[in-house]
Enzyme design. Structure first.
Site, PDB file in Angstrom:
ATOM      1  N   SER A 114      32.451  40.040  49.943  1.00 24.84           N
ATOM      2  CA  SER A 114      33.182  40.383  50.887  1.00 24.84           C
ATOM      3  C   SER A 114      33.679  38.796  51.570  1.00 24.84           C
ATOM      4  O   SER A 114      35.194  38.385  51.203  1.00 24.84           O
ATOM      5  CB  SER A 114      33.447  40.939  52.236  1.00 24.84           C
ATOM      6  OG  SER A 114      32.281  40.507  52.982  1.00 24.84           O
ATOM      7  N   CYS A 115      32.703  37.751  51.463  1.00 29.88           N
ATOM      8  CA  CYS A 115      33.263  36.666  52.344  1.00 29.88           C
ATOM      9  C   CYS A 115      33.444  35.496  52.065  1.00 29.88           C
ATOM     10  O   CYS A 115      33.902  34.224  51.839  1.00 29.88           O
ATOM     11  CB  CYS A 115      32.586  35.862  53.437  1.00 29.88           C
ATOM     12  SG  CYS A 115      30.590  36.055  53.413  1.00 29.88           S
ATOM     13  N   GLY A 116      32.426  35.535  50.177  1.00 29.64           N
ATOM     14  CA  GLY A 116      33.499  34.181  50.154  1.00 29.64           C
ATOM     15  C   GLY A 116      32.161  33.146  50.107  1.00 29.64           C
ATOM     16  O   GLY A 116      30.723  33.147  50.424  1.00 29.64           O
ATOM     17  N   CYS A 118      30.831  31.136  52.892  1.00 31.23           N
ATOM     18  CA  CYS A 118      30.500  31.673  54.407  1.00 31.23           C
ATOM     19  C   CYS A 118      29.061  31.038  54.265  1.00 31.23           C
ATOM     20  O   CYS A 118      28.661  30.568  53.616  1.00 31.23           O
ATOM     21  CB  CYS A 118      29.692  32.645  54.393  1.00 31.23           C
ATOM     22  SG  CYS A 118      29.220  34.097  53.715  1.00 31.23           S
ATOM     23  N   GLU A 221      38.772  30.143  51.051  1.00 32.54           N
ATOM     24  CA  GLU A 221      37.816  29.383  49.520  1.00 32.54           C
ATOM     25  C   GLU A 221      37.975  29.778  48.529  1.00 32.54           C
ATOM     26  O   GLU A 221      38.026  29.593  47.333  1.00 32.54           O
ATOM     27  CB  GLU A 221      36.459  30.543  50.051  1.00 32.54           C
ATOM     28  CG  GLU A 221      36.444  32.046  49.461  1.00 32.54           C
ATOM     29  CD  GLU A 221      36.697  33.025  50.859  1.00 32.54           C
ATOM     30  OE1 GLU A 221      36.640  31.972  51.934  1.00 32.54           O
ATOM     31  OE2 GLU A 221      36.455  33.690  50.918  1.00 32.54           O
TER      32      GLU A 221
END
Length: 275
Positions: A114-116, A118, A221
């Site tokens: 979900s966060c790429g 990170c 991102e």
């Protein structure tokens, strides 16, 4: 290897009536990316196009720009204690002379779906200089009418989503609206990496004159990945983040959000969109 979907038992309630049945779910497994044999990152992804995902990730990191930068991409044998191959560890071996980045600094090597990207130590660490400068000078123009057609074209090509309802998609289109490539994944950033990686493998980088459409929001991102691949137009069916807009303004990327039918918001690079 290549397991895209799996079956699980589910209790389904419809109209107050419950019944057990099998359901098709999108597969999610970890992929460890190694660079010259050293661990670099772990991402949760949908199996398939793993080599493209790995090299596409390295394009966004500024390590790769051309197919000739890669000597080999392989699954790692003996990835587990018993020596078996899980097909969840990929090693990218750089060609001779390609600089190897310091992969020990400013990185949390765990990346979620979900966060790429990170865990970067600072914003400056993420703003990698593109290997394809001059995106702001890309003369491509697209009409708002053409952009309005792209989400339906993307959705019509999402074969796995039809079976699971649990995937993000990224589609690469020509300026004329032709679908060039489409990838699906549990992680929206993975879907983009797979598209960019396939383009690198085919010797098509930079992707000048193209439009990248993502099925969710446009995070920083994703804007970064578009810029690193030389893509001049990024569109999303949902909202962009403030940092994505800032990056688009700085680099000359055209950024479109809330693309739903004829309605859309243009956050940067509006000169490329004709009415």
């Amino acid at each position: 290897m290549g397991r895209v979907t799996e079956r699980r038992r589910v209790v389904r309630i419809r109209g107050g009536v419950a019944g057990a049945r099998p359901d098709t779910l999108v597969a999610e497994e970890p992929l460890e990316i190694r660079l010259n044999g050293k661990p670099l990152a772990i991402t949760m992804r949908t199996p398939g196009d793993d080599f493209a995902l790995a090299v596409g990730f390295l394009v966004s990191e500024g390590v790769l720009a051309h197919a000739s930068d890669v000597q080999a991409v392989t699954y790692c044998e003996g990835a587990t204690a018993d020596g078996s191959n899980t097909y969840n560890v990929v090693n990218v071996q750089l060609a001779a002379g390609v600089p190897v980045p310091d992969i020990t600094l400013e990185r949390n090597v765990y990346t979620t779906s979900s966060c790429g990207l990170c865990g970067k130590a600072s914003l400056d660490a993420v703003r990698t200089a593109s290997r394809f400068p001059g995106i702001d000078a890309d003369p491509v123009r697209v009409s708002a009418e053409l952009l309005s057609l792209l989400p339906d074209r993307l959705r019509a090509a999402q074969k796995v989503f039809d079976r699971t309802g649990g995937l993000h998609a990224a589609g690469l289109f020509s300026a004329e609206g032709e679908l060039i490539d489409l990838r699906e994944d549990v992680g929206r950033h993975n879907a983009v990496d797979k598209i960019v990686g396939r383009a690198l493998q085919a010797g098509r980088l930079p992707l000048a004159g193209s439009v990248l459409l993502v099925s969710g929001r446009a995070s920083f991102e994703l804007a970064q990945k578009a810029v690193m691949a030389g893509i001049p137009v990024l569109a999303a069916v949902s909202a962009p983040s403030s940092l994505a807009v800032d990056l688009a303004v700085e680099t000359g990327l055209t950024l479109v959000g809330f693309l739903r039918g004829p309605d859309m918001n243009i956050y940067a690079g509006e000169q490329r969109v004709s009415l």
